[in-house]
Design a protein around this motif. Structure first.
Motif, PDB file in Angstrom:
ATOM      1  N   LEU A 228      59.901  27.522  54.178  1.00 16.15           N
ATOM      2  CA  LEU A 228      59.727  27.513  52.727  1.00 16.15           C
ATOM      3  C   LEU A 228      58.470  28.266  52.318  1.00 16.15           C
ATOM      4  O   LEU A 228      58.488  29.043  51.356  1.00 16.15           O
ATOM      5  N   ASN A 229      57.381  28.056  53.030  1.00 14.42           N
ATOM      6  CA  ASN A 229      56.126  28.726  52.665  1.00 14.42           C
ATOM      7  C   ASN A 229      56.248  30.243  52.773  1.00 14.42           C
ATOM      8  O   ASN A 229      55.693  30.984  51.961  1.00 14.42           O
ATOM      9  N   LYS A 230      56.989  30.715  53.792  1.00 14.37           N
ATOM     10  CA  LYS A 230      57.211  32.146  53.950  1.00 14.37           C
ATOM     11  C   LYS A 230      58.004  32.695  52.765  1.00 14.37           C
ATOM     12  O   LYS A 230      57.704  33.775  52.233  1.00 14.37           O
ATOM     13  N   ALA A 231      59.027  31.954  52.342  1.00 16.51           N
ATOM     14  CA  ALA A 231      59.824  32.374  51.183  1.00 16.51           C
ATOM     15  C   ALA A 231      58.973  32.390  49.917  1.00 16.51           C
ATOM     16  O   ALA A 231      59.081  33.308  49.091  1.00 16.51           O
ATOM     17  N   LYS A 232      58.123  31.397  49.796  1.00 14.93           N
ATOM     18  CA  LYS A 232      57.220  31.327  48.630  1.00 14.93           C
ATOM     19  C   LYS A 232      56.325  32.558  48.570  1.00 14.93           C
ATOM     20  O   LYS A 232      56.190  33.197  47.511  1.00 14.93           O
ATOM     21  N   LEU A 233      55.722  32.901  49.694  1.00  9.04           N
ATOM     22  CA  LEU A 233      54.829  34.062  49.740  1.00  9.04           C
ATOM     23  C   LEU A 233      55.580  35.357  49.464  1.00  9.04           C
ATOM     24  O   LEU A 233      55.075  36.262  48.778  1.00  9.04           O
ATOM     25  N   LEU A 234      56.809  35.453  49.955  1.00 10.41           N
ATOM     26  CA  LEU A 234      57.628  36.640  49.714  1.00 10.41           C
ATOM     27  C   LEU A 234      57.953  36.784  48.232  1.00 10.41           C
ATOM     28  O   LEU A 234      57.860  37.869  47.655  1.00 10.41           O
ATOM     29  N   TRP A 235      58.365  35.666  47.616  1.00  5.61           N
ATOM     30  CA  TRP A 235      58.705  35.695  46.187  1.00  5.61           C
ATOM     31  C   TRP A 235      57.501  36.142  45.363  1.00  5.61           C
ATOM     32  O   TRP A 235      57.620  36.964  44.450  1.00  5.61           O
ATOM     33  N   GLN A 236      56.327  35.587  45.703  1.00  4.25           N
ATOM     34  CA  GLN A 236      55.119  35.920  44.950  1.00  4.25           C
ATOM     35  C   GLN A 236      54.713  37.376  45.162  1.00  4.25           C
ATOM     36  O   GLN A 236      54.227  38.035  44.226  1.00  4.25           O
ATOM     37  N   GLU A 237      54.951  37.911  46.356  1.00  2.00           N
ATOM     38  CA  GLU A 237      54.666  39.322  46.609  1.00  2.00           C
ATOM     39  C   GLU A 237      55.604  40.210  45.813  1.00  2.00           C
ATOM     40  O   GLU A 237      55.194  41.214  45.217  1.00  2.00           O
ATOM     41  N   ILE A 238      56.880  39.840  45.784  1.00  2.00           N
ATOM     42  CA  ILE A 238      57.887  40.631  45.066  1.00  2.00           C
ATOM     43  C   ILE A 238      57.634  40.610  43.563  1.00  2.00           C
ATOM     44  O   ILE A 238      57.721  41.640  42.876  1.00  2.00           O
ATOM     45  N   ASN A 239      57.270  39.428  43.042  1.00  2.00           N
ATOM     46  CA  ASN A 239      57.131  39.262  41.594  1.00  2.00           C
ATOM     47  C   ASN A 239      55.694  39.385  41.098  1.00  2.00           C
ATOM     48  O   ASN A 239      55.453  39.301  39.884  1.00  2.00           O
ATOM     49  N   GLU A 240      54.771  39.553  42.036  1.00  2.00           N
ATOM     50  CA  GLU A 240      53.361  39.805  41.710  1.00  2.00           C
ATOM     51  C   GLU A 240      52.741  38.714  40.842  1.00  2.00           C
ATOM     52  O   GLU A 240      51.963  38.981  39.921  1.00  2.00           O
ATOM     53  N   ARG A 241      53.105  37.474  41.127  1.00  2.14           N
ATOM     54  CA  ARG A 241      52.484  36.329  40.446  1.00  2.14           C
ATOM     55  C   ARG A 241      52.768  35.054  41.239  1.00  2.14           C
ATOM     56  O   ARG A 241      53.601  35.032  42.146  1.00  2.14           O
ATOM     57  N   GLU A 242      52.035  34.001  40.892  1.00  3.89           N
ATOM     58  CA  GLU A 242      52.234  32.707  41.540  1.00  3.89           C
ATOM     59  C   GLU A 242      53.468  32.009  40.964  1.00  3.89           C
ATOM     60  O   GLU A 242      53.837  32.223  39.801  1.00  3.89           O
ATOM     61  N   LEU A 243      54.089  31.178  41.788  1.00  6.61           N
ATOM     62  CA  LEU A 243      55.168  30.323  41.294  1.00  6.61           C
ATOM     63  C   LEU A 243      54.588  29.165  40.493  1.00  6.61           C
ATOM     64  O   LEU A 243      53.556  28.598  40.859  1.00  6.61           O
ATOM     65  N   THR A 244      55.248  28.797  39.396  1.00  6.98           N
ATOM     66  CA  THR A 244      54.861  27.588  38.675  1.00  6.98           C
ATOM     67  C   THR A 244      55.396  26.383  39.444  1.00  6.98           C
ATOM     68  O   THR A 244      56.218  26.525  40.361  1.00  6.98           O
TER      69      THR A 244
END
Length: 259
Positions: A228-244
């Motif tokens: 999950l943490n890897k997916a979180k970091l990938l999403w944030q890299e792709i979208n250039e922001r933190e997840l809420t």
């Protein structure tokens, strides 16, 4: 055969240790409970002769090694003696790729250390281990040290399994980055087809943005991102922001869901 119809070659664990961010688990195929065990796939005789003990000890595999990444087995190596000389090779299986191949060992010896020690512990063999030499049947035989095998396994595992696995992960991540915006892993248009402002999924209401993240989480896990943490970091890299926090909950739910 075991309850699933698979052949039995009894073994015992030697050790496990960390190496290059993976775990290596080593095991030993014992003489005991194999050579004289009718349930074993390598059964020879209920009353083994000295020749039986010698042939078992020098012609059958001694060690096998599992390479695991956070509990998931990525590959296996089995050390097997060559019939024609005092050398060995590794049979290697890479899971997930259905790859099976052999790599020659650079080590030499007539018998492995664990086999020599077990053989010497059987009274009727009169075998003796003296440093790196096994005395058996009035002859001396060179012992292949376990430590040397481990050092070679590390080299082969890194080259053939660990680095391969790292490359595979890199390819998966690049695919996800490419497909997450306007590609197969972009679910914005998919969720827009739902009526209303919210989507009810398993008793929880999600806005369409968060539900698209839920679907993305399920999809990237299916494509090989298991953390999950890897997916979180990938999403944030792709979208250039933190997840809420709501988005992170949606991502976590996606990881728990099989569509």
């Amino acid at each position: 055969m075991d309850k699933n119809g698979n052949p039995i070659f009894n073994s015992e664990k030697i050790e496990s240790f960390n190496f290059e961010n993976v775990e290596i688990i080593s095991s030993y195929y014992t003489i005991k409970d194999n050579i004289d065990n009718k349930q074993s796939s390598v059964f020879i005789n209920e009353n083994p002769s000295l020749d039986d003990y010698w042939n078992f000890s020098t012609k059958l595999p001694t060690y096998y090694f599992m390479i695991a990444d956070k509990g998931n087995v990525k590959g296996m190596l089995m050390l097997i003696p060559k019939k024609e000389d005092d050398s060995f090779f590794y049979n290697i299986i890479i899971l997930g790729k259905n790859e099976n191949f052999q790599v020659a060992s650079k080590l030499k010896g007539k018998i492995t250390e664990n086999r020599a020690k077990e053989l010497a512990g059987i009274k009727k063999t009169n075998a003796i281990v003296n440093d790196d030499v096994l005395k058996f049947g009035n002859k001396d035989f060179q012992i292949l040290k376990y430590h040397d095998v481990i050092e070679e396994v590390k080299i082969i595992a890194k080259e053939k399994i660990i680095d391969n696995h790292d490359n595979e992960n890199s390819n998966i991540e690049e695919y996800i980055k490419t497909e997450s915006k306007g590609g197969k892993l972009d679910f914005k248009n998919t969720v827009e087809k739902y009526d209303g402002a919210f989507i009810n999924f398993e008793g929880v209401l999600y806005n369409k943005k968060d539900f698209a993240i839920l679907m993305w989480g399920a999809a990237v896990k299916k494509n090989g991102i298991k953390e999950l943490n890897k997916a979180k970091l990938l999403w944030q890299e792709i979208n250039e922001r933190e997840l809420t926090e709501p988005e992170l909950k949606a991502l976590r739910k996606g990881f728990e869901t099989n569509f």
